[in-house]
Design a protein around this motif. Structure first.
Motif, short mmCIF file in Angstrom:
data_model
loop_
_atom_site.label_atom_id
_atom_site.label_comp_id
_atom_site.label_asym_id
_atom_site.label_seq_id
_atom_site.Cartn_x
_atom_site.Cartn_y
_atom_site.Cartn_z
N SER A 27 0.83 -1.21 0.00
CA SER A 27 0.00 0.00 0.00
C SER A 27 0.86 1.26 0.00
O SER A 27 0.54 2.23 -0.69
N ARG A 28 1.93 1.24 0.75
CA ARG A 28 2.81 2.41 0.81
C ARG A 28 3.53 2.63 -0.51
O ARG A 28 3.72 3.77 -0.94
N ARG A 29 3.93 1.55 -1.17
CA ARG A 29 4.55 1.70 -2.50
C ARG A 29 3.55 2.28 -3.50
O ARG A 29 3.88 3.15 -4.30
N ALA A 30 2.31 1.81 -3.43
CA ALA A 30 1.27 2.31 -4.34
C ALA A 30 0.98 3.78 -4.05
O ALA A 30 0.77 4.58 -4.97
N LEU A 31 0.95 4.17 -2.79
CA LEU A 31 0.71 5.55 -2.41
C LEU A 31 1.80 6.46 -2.97
O LEU A 31 1.51 7.56 -3.47
N ALA A 32 3.02 6.01 -2.94
CA ALA A 32 4.14 6.81 -3.44
C ALA A 32 4.05 7.02 -4.95
O ALA A 32 4.57 8.00 -5.48
N LYS A 33 3.38 6.12 -5.66
CA LYS A 33 3.29 6.21 -7.11
C LYS A 33 2.11 7.06 -7.60
O LYS A 33 2.01 7.33 -8.79
N LEU A 34 1.22 7.48 -6.70
CA LEU A 34 0.06 8.27 -7.11
C LEU A 34 0.47 9.66 -7.59
O LEU A 34 1.41 10.25 -7.07
N SER A 35 -0.27 10.16 -8.56
CA SER A 35 -0.01 11.52 -9.05
C SER A 35 -0.58 12.53 -8.06
O SER A 35 -1.36 12.19 -7.17
N ASP A 36 -0.19 13.79 -8.23
CA ASP A 36 -0.70 14.85 -7.35
C ASP A 36 -2.22 14.97 -7.46
O ASP A 36 -2.90 15.22 -6.46
N ASP A 37 -2.76 14.79 -8.65
CA ASP A 37 -4.22 14.85 -8.83
C ASP A 37 -4.92 13.70 -8.08
O ASP A 37 -5.96 13.91 -7.45
N GLN A 38 -4.34 12.51 -8.16
CA GLN A 38 -4.92 11.37 -7.45
C GLN A 38 -4.85 11.57 -5.94
O GLN A 38 -5.79 11.24 -5.22
N LEU A 39 -3.73 12.11 -5.47
CA LEU A 39 -3.61 12.39 -4.04
C LEU A 39 -4.62 13.43 -3.59
O LEU A 39 -5.23 13.31 -2.53
N ALA A 40 -4.83 14.45 -4.42
CA ALA A 40 -5.82 15.49 -4.09
C ALA A 40 -7.22 14.88 -4.01
O ALA A 40 -8.03 15.27 -3.16
N ASP A 41 -7.50 13.91 -4.87
CA ASP A 41 -8.81 13.25 -4.85
C ASP A 41 -9.08 12.54 -3.53
O ASP A 41 -10.23 12.46 -3.09
N ILE A 42 -8.05 12.02 -2.90
CA ILE A 42 -8.23 11.31 -1.63
C ILE A 42 -7.89 12.18 -0.43
O ILE A 42 -7.92 11.72 0.71
N GLY A 43 -7.58 13.46 -0.69
CA GLY A 43 -7.35 14.40 0.40
C GLY A 43 -6.01 14.25 1.10
O GLY A 43 -5.91 14.50 2.30
N VAL A 44 -4.99 13.85 0.35
CA VAL A 44 -3.66 13.66 0.92
C VAL A 44 -2.67 14.52 0.14
O VAL A 44 -2.70 14.55 -1.09
N SER A 45 -1.82 15.23 0.85
CA SER A 45 -0.82 16.05 0.18
C SER A 45 0.37 15.18 -0.22
O SER A 45 0.55 14.06 0.28
N ARG A 46 1.20 15.69 -1.11
CA ARG A 46 2.40 14.97 -1.54
C ARG A 46 3.32 14.72 -0.35
O ARG A 46 3.91 13.64 -0.20
N VAL A 47 3.43 15.71 0.53
CA VAL A 47 4.30 15.57 1.71
C VAL A 47 3.78 14.46 2.62
O VAL A 47 4.56 13.62 3.11
N GLN A 48 2.47 14.43 2.86
CA GLN A 48 1.89 13.38 3.69
C GLN A 48 2.11 12.00 3.06
O GLN A 48 2.44 11.04 3.76
N ALA A 49 1.89 11.92 1.76
CA ALA A 49 2.07 10.64 1.06
C ALA A 49 3.51 10.18 1.14
O ALA A 49 3.78 9.00 1.39
N GLN A 50 4.44 11.09 0.94
CA GLN A 50 5.85 10.71 0.98
C GLN A 50 6.27 10.31 2.39
O GLN A 50 7.02 9.35 2.58
N ARG A 51 5.75 11.02 3.38
CA ARG A 51 6.07 10.69 4.78
C ARG A 51 5.58 9.27 5.09
O ARG A 51 6.28 8.50 5.74
N GLU A 52 4.37 8.94 4.64
CA GLU A 52 3.82 7.61 4.88
C GLU A 52 4.60 6.55 4.10
O GLU A 52 4.90 5.47 4.62
N ALA A 53 4.95 6.85 2.86
CA ALA A 53 5.68 5.90 2.02
C ALA A 53 7.09 5.63 2.55
O ALA A 53 7.63 4.54 2.34
#
Length: 86
Positions: A27-53
């Motif tokens: 799941s964390r690898r998949a989260l890291a591969k999401l585009s900024d638009d996809q992250l915005a759709d789920i309400g997660v910033s790039r920084v949050q996604a990278q921190r989790e990944a």
């Protein structure tokens, strides 16, 4: 007999833990591969996604939702007859 039960229980718990770690890493690898638009759709910033990944697979998120793996209760249905007026 009791020892055998304990060994089986331990093996089952180990298998569940390893499966959970594998799913979390995937799941964390998949989260890291999401585009900024996809992250915005789920309400997660790039920084949050990278921190989790960047977390290790054994590190759990503090505010993770609890997942209910039980089957949902059956839905009660009403069997009223419907007249089609034909």
């Amino acid at each position: 007999m009791r020892l055998l039960f304990q060994v089986r229980l331990l093996a089952h718990r180990l298998q569940q833990t390893l499966a959970a770690y594998q799913m979390l890493a995937r799941s964390r690898r998949a989260l890291a591969k999401l585009s900024d638009d996809q992250l915005a759709d789920i309400g997660v910033s790039r920084v949050q996604a990278q921190r989790e990944a960047d977390r290790f697979f054994w590190q759990r998120t503090k505010s993770r939702p609890k997942v209910n793996l039980q089957r949902p209760a059956p839905v009660a249905t009403s069997h009223k007859s419907v007249s089609l007026g034909l």
